[in-house]
Scaffold this motif. Structure first.
Motif, PDB file in Angstrom:
ATOM      1  N   ASN A   1       0.816  -1.206   0.000  1.00  0.00           N
ATOM      2  CA  ASN A   1       0.000   0.000   0.000  1.00  0.00           C
ATOM      3  C   ASN A   1       0.851   1.258   0.000  1.00  0.00           C
ATOM      4  N   LEU A   2       2.029   1.179   0.643  1.00  0.00           N
ATOM      5  CA  LEU A   2       2.913   2.338   0.657  1.00  0.00           C
ATOM      6  C   LEU A   2       3.383   2.664  -0.757  1.00  0.00           C
ATOM      7  N   ALA A   3       3.718   1.627  -1.511  1.00  0.00           N
ATOM      8  CA  ALA A   3       4.139   1.841  -2.896  1.00  0.00           C
ATOM      9  C   ALA A   3       3.001   2.450  -3.714  1.00  0.00           C
ATOM     10  N   ALA A   4       1.785   1.976  -3.483  1.00  0.00           N
ATOM     11  CA  ALA A   4       0.633   2.499  -4.230  1.00  0.00           C
ATOM     12  C   ALA A   4       0.381   3.962  -3.881  1.00  0.00           C
ATOM     13  N   ARG A   5       0.529   4.325  -2.599  1.00  0.00           N
ATOM     14  CA  ARG A   5       0.333   5.716  -2.194  1.00  0.00           C
ATOM     15  C   ARG A   5       1.378   6.624  -2.823  1.00  0.00           C
ATOM     16  N   ALA A   6       2.622   6.126  -2.939  1.00  0.00           N
ATOM     17  CA  ALA A   6       3.677   6.926  -3.559  1.00  0.00           C
ATOM     18  C   ALA A   6       3.403   7.123  -5.054  1.00  0.00           C
ATOM     19  N   ARG A   7       2.996   6.041  -5.730  1.00  0.00           N
ATOM     20  CA  ARG A   7       2.734   6.143  -7.174  1.00  0.00           C
ATOM     21  C   ARG A   7       1.593   7.117  -7.457  1.00  0.00           C
ATOM     22  N   ARG A   8       0.613   7.162  -6.574  1.00  0.00           N
ATOM     23  CA  ARG A   8      -0.542   8.037  -6.788  1.00  0.00           C
ATOM     24  C   ARG A   8      -0.127   9.506  -6.848  1.00  0.00           C
ATOM     25  N   HIS A   9       0.957   9.862  -6.159  1.00  0.00           N
ATOM     26  CA  HIS A   9       1.413  11.252  -6.141  1.00  0.00           C
ATOM     27  C   HIS A   9       2.651  11.465  -7.012  1.00  0.00           C
ATOM     28  N   GLY A  10       3.004  10.429  -7.810  1.00  0.00           N
ATOM     29  CA  GLY A  10       4.194  10.562  -8.646  1.00  0.00           C
ATOM     30  C   GLY A  10       5.486  10.443  -7.865  1.00  0.00           C
ATOM     31  N   GLY A  11       5.418   9.788  -6.707  1.00  0.00           N
ATOM     32  CA  GLY A  11       6.597   9.638  -5.864  1.00  0.00           C
ATOM     33  C   GLY A  11       7.203   8.249  -5.959  1.00  0.00           C
ATOM     34  N   SER A  12       7.878   7.831  -4.903  1.00  0.00           N
ATOM     35  CA  SER A  12       8.546   6.529  -4.909  1.00  0.00           C
ATOM     36  C   SER A  12       8.544   5.939  -3.506  1.00  0.00           C
ATOM     37  N   PHE A  13       8.798   4.636  -3.464  1.00  0.00           N
ATOM     38  CA  PHE A  13       8.861   3.893  -2.191  1.00  0.00           C
ATOM     39  C   PHE A  13      10.013   2.903  -2.295  1.00  0.00           C
ATOM     40  N   ASP A  14      10.786   2.780  -1.216  1.00  0.00           N
ATOM     41  CA  ASP A  14      11.919   1.855  -1.222  1.00  0.00           C
ATOM     42  C   ASP A  14      12.049   1.207   0.148  1.00  0.00           C
ATOM     43  N   LEU A  15      12.434  -0.051   0.141  1.00  0.00           N
ATOM     44  CA  LEU A  15      12.679  -0.793   1.374  1.00  0.00           C
ATOM     45  C   LEU A  15      14.061  -1.395   1.275  1.00  0.00           C
ATOM     46  N   SER A  16      14.956  -1.061   2.166  1.00  0.00           N
ATOM     47  CA  SER A  16      16.335  -1.534   2.097  1.00  0.00           C
ATOM     48  C   SER A  16      16.817  -1.936   3.479  1.00  0.00           C
ATOM     49  N   ARG A  17      17.987  -2.581   3.502  1.00  0.00           N
ATOM     50  CA  ARG A  17      18.582  -2.994   4.775  1.00  0.00           C
ATOM     51  C   ARG A  17      19.346  -1.818   5.388  1.00  0.00           C
ATOM     52  N   GLY A  18      19.402  -1.792   6.718  1.00  0.00           N
ATOM     53  CA  GLY A  18      20.182  -0.766   7.397  1.00  0.00           C
ATOM     54  C   GLY A  18      21.671  -1.015   7.229  1.00  0.00           C
TER      55      GLY A  18
END
Length: 558
Positions: free
Chosen positions: A527-544
């Motif tokens: 859902n976070l990725a979908a919310r970002a796409r709706r505003h033309g943004g981006s979402f990323d999940l990475s290791r610390g």
């Protein structure tokens, strides 16, 4: 009376009478294991053989189960493995018995394995069920050797054993069907009672693994982008299965696309294995979760190498429960939406009652007090009494304003709450779920905001972000904290919300066990990725850098 193994000895007047009694005893058994052991014991007893064994064959002709009689348990445990069906055993025809009264001289004899007793003579009989060879009966070391009467009698007993197996299978299938139905009902009940979706999926995996007698159960669901990922696992090695991504051309996604389940005889023998973690298992079953003709996921049941293969009856029941589970999830989602709608309606009703009844009554009371005050003023009443009436009128006016404010908030709970306050409110429930307070930093144009933000700055932030993106900013922050609480097992979590005229950026990091992109829940990080796409943004999940995970969400601002 019992023989040395502990089975009852059937009194008989001859081998034929004993054969009928043994056949009748066989066909009355409803447990396959005990029926097959009884078959082996009866065959040894009726022929007078020293040793008897039954090898159950798999779909490729290999021995998948072995029953024996006449050999002690310590001697049997010394054998490295059951017979493979090679050598002399391979000479047994599929539709007739084989007699060899001098094994060592037979051309196909390949010698005895280590610790195997030396045997003189041999009778092999196929056990056929519906024209398929179910297994082979091996008899050896009969005094004076085997004859055609032995072969004929054992063929008849093998037919009785086949009937016993079929009866036991039918009985087992009926019990399994009842168990599957019970599982289906318990899953549906739990979902419709309002069980959380993730908890419901865990329940489905556990129940289906148990009823199918599997080692491991996996639930593969849509994740970020086009990926399909194992998000729920139960049973053996479950922790290592979470997060496995299933390739587009693999069996799991094929089952989802086609909406039809499949049975795999052995994952170990699969030539192309795109997911190495599954290679150590034996039989497997893939059951799609179908809602409205669309694949919503797939449930994979895995058995160990030593367990028997799944059959079509298993597949039919698993498919039925999977479809019902998918439908129940859909109903649970709809019920949640209905509850939200009902809550909104209830708030609207309370607002109407406050507006139509309480405000009007207060307004009428205010008018009455005003009239009394005017009457007293005309009669030159005490100024103290007039002041008290004026205070009462002011209190009524303030009450009316407060009720109107409450009505407005009931209609739009967060409409009058600034985004900075809404963000900071998320820390309170997170503290409860995490067990500690997360670090929460909000910055504007690179400068960290103090705890007490002036009204001008608050208004500036609201205007920069806008109401639409503000809702998503709050939801993303909430989901990031929720995921850290559910999956990270962290001792610290930090949230940074950075705002400037060009963008809003949210970073949620933890020092937990780490969370790969394939470990997302479809109702969470996807859902976070979908919310970002709706505003033309981006979402990323990475290791610390050292451990844990980092969620980064970004949306541009006009």
């Amino acid at each position: 009376m019992t023989d040395p193994i502990g089975y009852p000895i059937i009194e008989q007047t001859g081998q034929t009478g004993g054969l009928f009694d043994s056949a009748l005893a066989l066909t009355s058994r409803l447990d396959i294991t005990s029926a097959l052991q009884e078959f082996v014991e009866a065959a040894r007893r009726l022929t007078g053989a020293k040793y008897a064994a039954l090898g159950i064959l798999g779909s490729r002709g290999e021995t998948v189960a072995f029953h024996y009689s006449g050999m002690s348990v310590p001697d049997a445990e010394k054998l490295p493995h059951p017979p493979h069906g090679d050598g002399v055993f391979a000479q047994i025809p599929v539709d007739a018995p084989l007699i060899i009264n001098d094994i060592a001289s037979h051309p196909a004899f390949e010698g005895w394995p280590s610790y195997h007793p030396k045997m003189q003579n041999f009778l092999g009989v196929p056990v056929r069920i519906q024209e398929q060879v179910f297994g082979r009966l091996y008899l050896s070391d009969k005094q004076d050797g085997f004859n055609e009467a032995d072969a004929s009698n054992m063929s008849m007993l093998a037919s009785a054993a086949a009937i016993a197996v079929q009866n036991a299978r039918l009985y087992s299938e009926s019990e399994d069907r009842a168990n599957w139905i019970s599982v289906s009902q318990s899953i549906t009940t739990a979902l419709l009672e309002g069980t959380d979706e993730e908890e419901a999926l865990k329940l489905i995996a556990k129940k289906m693994r148990t009823v199918s007698r599997s080692s491991t159960a996996l639930i593969v669901l849509p994740s970020i982008g086009d990926a399909w990922v194992c998000e729920i696992a139960d049973g053996e090695d479950a922790e290592n299965m979470i997060g496995l991504e299933f390739p587009p051309d693999g069996r799991a996604q094929t089952v989802i696309r086609e909406g039809s389940g499949v049975v795999v005889d052995s994952m170990t023998r699969t030539r192309t294995m795109r997911i190495p973690e599954l290679r150590g298992y034996g039989p497997a079953l893939y059951a799609p979760m179908i809602v409205g003709g669309q694949g919503a996921g797939v449930i994979i049941l895995l058995r160990s190498r030593t367990q028997q293969e799944f059959d079509l009856a298993d597949l039919a029941m698993a498919e039925s429960v999977s479809k019902q589970a998918a439908l129940a999830l859909e109903l649970a989602s709809a019920r949640h939406a209905q509850d939200v709608a009902a809550q909104i309606d209830e708030r609207a009703a309370i607002g109407r009652d406050l507006h139509d009844l309480a405000i009007q009554q207060l307004f009428a009371t205010g008018m009455q007090i005003t009239a009394i005050r005017e009457d007293l003023e005309s009669k030159e009443a005490s100024p103290d009494i007039v002041d008290l009436l004026n205070q009462a009128i002011s209190s009524v006016d303030e009450s009316v304003k407060e009720i109107r404010h409450i009505v407005h908030r009931l209609r739009e709970p967060d409409a009058n709450v600034v985004v900075v306050e809404r963000l900071r409110r998320e820390a309170s429930p997170a503290r409860t779920s995490l067990g500690f307070a997360p670090s929460f930093v909000i910055s504007l144009n690179g400068e960290t905001l103090p705890q007490d933000v002036d009204a001008e700055t608050v208004a500036l932030i609201d205007n920069m972000i806008g109401a639409d993106i503000a809702d998503d900013v709050v939801a993303v922050t909430r989901e990031g904290l929720s995921n850290a609480a559910r999956h990270a097992k962290a001792s610290s979590v930090s949230v940074t919300v950075s705002i400037d005229p060009s963008e809003v950026r949210i970073v949620v990091s933890d020092d937990g066990v780490g969370l790969s992109p394939t470990q997302s829940r479809r109702s969470g990080l996807a859902n976070l990725a979908a919310r970002a796409r709706r505003h033309g943004g981006s979402f990323d999940l990475s290791r610390g850098e050292d451990r844990g995970a980092v969620i980064t969400w970004y949306a541009p601002l006009d």
